[in-house]
Every structure is written in structure tokens, then in C-alpha cells.
Design a protein around this motif. Structure first.
Motif, PDB file in Angstrom:
ATOM      1  N   ILE A  11      83.542   5.491  35.381  1.00 28.40           N
ATOM      2  CA  ILE A  11      84.343   4.781  34.380  1.00 28.40           C
ATOM      3  C   ILE A  11      83.613   3.539  33.891  1.00 28.40           C
ATOM      4  O   ILE A  11      83.602   3.246  32.687  1.00 28.40           O
ATOM      5  CB  ILE A  11      85.730   4.437  34.962  1.00 28.40           C
ATOM      6  CG1 ILE A  11      86.552   5.717  35.128  1.00 28.40           C
ATOM      7  CG2 ILE A  11      86.464   3.440  34.062  1.00 28.40           C
ATOM      8  CD1 ILE A  11      87.854   5.538  35.877  1.00 28.40           C
ATOM      9  N   ILE A  12      82.969   2.815  34.795  1.00 29.62           N
ATOM     10  CA  ILE A  12      82.196   1.638  34.380  1.00 29.62           C
ATOM     11  C   ILE A  12      81.060   2.062  33.446  1.00 29.62           C
ATOM     12  O   ILE A  12      80.797   1.419  32.427  1.00 29.62           O
ATOM     13  CB  ILE A  12      81.664   0.864  35.596  1.00 29.62           C
ATOM     14  CG1 ILE A  12      82.820   0.228  36.366  1.00 29.62           C
ATOM     15  CG2 ILE A  12      80.666  -0.211  35.165  1.00 29.62           C
ATOM     16  CD1 ILE A  12      82.412  -0.378  37.701  1.00 29.62           C
ATOM     17  N   GLY A  13      80.380   3.157  33.783  1.00 24.29           N
ATOM     18  CA  GLY A  13      79.323   3.672  32.910  1.00 24.29           C
ATOM     19  C   GLY A  13      79.852   4.046  31.540  1.00 24.29           C
ATOM     20  O   GLY A  13      79.224   3.756  30.516  1.00 24.29           O
ATOM     21  N   MET A  14      81.039   4.677  31.500  1.00 29.36           N
ATOM     22  CA  MET A  14      81.634   5.022  30.209  1.00 29.36           C
ATOM     23  C   MET A  14      81.992   3.774  29.409  1.00 29.36           C
ATOM     24  O   MET A  14      81.841   3.756  28.187  1.00 29.36           O
ATOM     25  CB  MET A  14      82.880   5.883  30.408  1.00 29.36           C
ATOM     26  CG  MET A  14      82.542   7.317  30.728  1.00 29.36           C
ATOM     27  SD  MET A  14      83.963   8.409  30.639  1.00 29.36           S
ATOM     28  CE  MET A  14      84.843   7.942  32.106  1.00 29.36           C
ATOM     29  N   ILE A 100      75.370  16.688  36.160  1.00 23.33           N
ATOM     30  CA  ILE A 100      75.662  16.251  34.789  1.00 23.33           C
ATOM     31  C   ILE A 100      75.456  14.748  34.657  1.00 23.33           C
ATOM     32  O   ILE A 100      74.852  14.273  33.687  1.00 23.33           O
ATOM     33  CB  ILE A 100      77.099  16.643  34.386  1.00 23.33           C
ATOM     34  CG1 ILE A 100      77.202  18.145  34.214  1.00 23.33           C
ATOM     35  CG2 ILE A 100      77.506  15.942  33.094  1.00 23.33           C
ATOM     36  CD1 ILE A 100      78.614  18.655  34.024  1.00 23.33           C
ATOM     37  N   LEU A 101      75.947  13.977  35.634  1.00 14.40           N
ATOM     38  CA  LEU A 101      75.802  12.518  35.571  1.00 14.40           C
ATOM     39  C   LEU A 101      74.337  12.088  35.621  1.00 14.40           C
ATOM     40  O   LEU A 101      73.908  11.210  34.866  1.00 14.40           O
ATOM     41  CB  LEU A 101      76.590  11.860  36.705  1.00 14.40           C
ATOM     42  CG  LEU A 101      78.101  11.817  36.531  1.00 14.40           C
ATOM     43  CD1 LEU A 101      78.769  11.363  37.816  1.00 14.40           C
ATOM     44  CD2 LEU A 101      78.479  10.906  35.388  1.00 14.40           C
ATOM     45  N   ILE A 102      73.570  12.710  36.501  1.00 15.04           N
ATOM     46  CA  ILE A 102      72.152  12.330  36.631  1.00 15.04           C
ATOM     47  C   ILE A 102      71.373  12.693  35.373  1.00 15.04           C
ATOM     48  O   ILE A 102      70.591  11.883  34.857  1.00 15.04           O
ATOM     49  CB  ILE A 102      71.536  12.976  37.888  1.00 15.04           C
ATOM     50  CG1 ILE A 102      72.134  12.331  39.147  1.00 15.04           C
ATOM     51  CG2 ILE A 102      70.016  12.838  37.886  1.00 15.04           C
ATOM     52  CD1 ILE A 102      71.748  13.007  40.442  1.00 15.04           C
ATOM     53  N   GLY A 120      73.217   3.983  32.115  1.00 12.58           N
ATOM     54  CA  GLY A 120      72.612   5.060  32.878  1.00 12.58           C
ATOM     55  C   GLY A 120      72.541   4.767  34.359  1.00 12.58           C
ATOM     56  O   GLY A 120      72.618   5.678  35.187  1.00 12.58           O
ATOM     57  N   LEU A 121      72.423   3.504  34.712  1.00 11.61           N
ATOM     58  CA  LEU A 121      72.361   3.132  36.126  1.00 11.61           C
ATOM     59  C   LEU A 121      73.665   3.482  36.840  1.00 11.61           C
ATOM     60  O   LEU A 121      73.647   4.030  37.947  1.00 11.61           O
ATOM     61  CB  LEU A 121      72.057   1.633  36.257  1.00 11.61           C
ATOM     62  CG  LEU A 121      71.867   1.103  37.663  1.00 11.61           C
ATOM     63  CD1 LEU A 121      70.658   1.750  38.312  1.00 11.61           C
ATOM     64  CD2 LEU A 121      71.707  -0.394  37.632  1.00 11.61           C
ATOM     65  N   PHE A 122      74.794   3.206  36.208  1.00  9.69           N
ATOM     66  CA  PHE A 122      76.083   3.542  36.816  1.00  9.69           C
ATOM     67  C   PHE A 122      76.245   5.055  36.945  1.00  9.69           C
ATOM     68  O   PHE A 122      76.720   5.554  37.966  1.00  9.69           O
ATOM     69  CB  PHE A 122      77.232   2.952  36.005  1.00  9.69           C
ATOM     70  CG  PHE A 122      77.306   1.457  36.071  1.00  9.69           C
ATOM     71  CD1 PHE A 122      77.687   0.820  37.235  1.00  9.69           C
ATOM     72  CD2 PHE A 122      76.974   0.693  34.973  1.00  9.69           C
ATOM     73  CE1 PHE A 122      77.752  -0.560  37.306  1.00  9.69           C
ATOM     74  CE2 PHE A 122      77.038  -0.690  35.032  1.00  9.69           C
ATOM     75  CZ  PHE A 122      77.424  -1.315  36.196  1.00  9.69           C
TER      76      PHE A 122
END
Length: 143
Positions: A11-14, A100-102, A120-122
Motif C-alpha cells: 500500500i505504501i508503494g502504491m 509480480i511485486l519484484i 520500487g523499494l517498497f
């Protein structure tokens, strides 16, 4: 197994990618409104800064193109993040979600260069956590 850490990082990444999508949309809007920049060369020349109209047009065009790239990449990263969180919910498919996230983190960081690395880090940390964490073995009664 609860996947609270992965969900929060996703969620933080989004949210970070949402910020970049807003910035990209603003850059596209600025690139499409050249009328805002018509008086800028005159104002800059009054302050002692000389810029030609061709240079200004080049800057505005570059800003519009970069904004489009930011907007499309950020929207794709947000959509893939949502898909990943749906797969992660209920611990359905944590491996697919992690992959998918990576992949999203790596590709968006490459496309958006240094700026995209923040979101991208999150995604990268959440993806690694989704792949690495194993469910605790069930305790059998009567052993």
C-alpha cells in the motif's frame, strides 16, 4: 498466516506511485498548455536570463514526454500492485504475488530511473517477504 507486512508495504508503494502519477499528469498538463509559457521568455529577459523560444519549446515538449512516461508507468505499477495484493489476501498465492511485486519494482525503477526507485523499494521488499516467508508448521496433537 497473516501477510500484514507485505500488504502495508504494498500500500505504501502504491501511494508513492500515486504521487508519481499525479506529478506525471501535471507534467502532461503543463506540456499541453503552451499558452502558459508564452510570456515566460519576456519575464526571464527582464531578469537577465536569456532563453530562446526554441529552447523553451524543447523544454516544454520534454516535460510532456517525461510526464507521459511517469503517468503510464505509475498507473501500471498501481494496477499490478492491486492485483498482487488481491493474490496475497488470504494467503492464496504468495509466490505469484511476490514475483509480480519484484518484477514491477525492477521494471518501474528502470523506466523511471532514480525517481521510480522510491516506490520500487517498497514493492521489492514486499515481494521478497512474500516469497521468503513460510507458513508455520501445524502442531499435531497426540505426538
Amino acid at each position: 498466516m497473516k501477510r500484514t507486512g507485505e500488504v502495508i508495504l504494498g500500500i505504501i508503494g502504491m501511494l508513492v506511485y500515486t504521487f508519481f502519477a499525479i506529478v506525471g499528469g501535471f507534467m502532461v498538463w503543463m506540456g499541453n498548455n503552451r499558452s502558459l509559457f508564452q510570456q515566460l521568455p519576456e519575464e526571464l529577459s527582464q531578469q537577465g536570463v536569456e532563453i530562446s523560444e526554441a529552447e523553451l519549446n524543447s523544454i516544454v515538449e520534454t516535460m510532456g514526454n517525461s510526464g507521459t512516461l511517469f503517468l503510464i508507468t505509475s498507473l501500471a505499477a498501481i494496477i499490478l500492485g492491486i492485483v498482487s495484493l488481491v493474490l496475497l489476501r488470504g494467503n492464496k498465492k504468495p509466490k505469484a504475488s511476490g514475483i509480480i511485486l519484484i518484477v514491477t519494482a525492477v521494471i518501474s525503477s528502470i523506466i523511471m530511473t532514480i525517481v521510480g526507485f522510491a516506490g520500487g523499494l517498497f514493492y521489492l521488499i514486499a515481494g521478497i517477504m512474500a516469497l521468503v516467508r513460510k507458513p508455520k508448521p501445524a502442531i499435531q496433537d497426540g505426538v
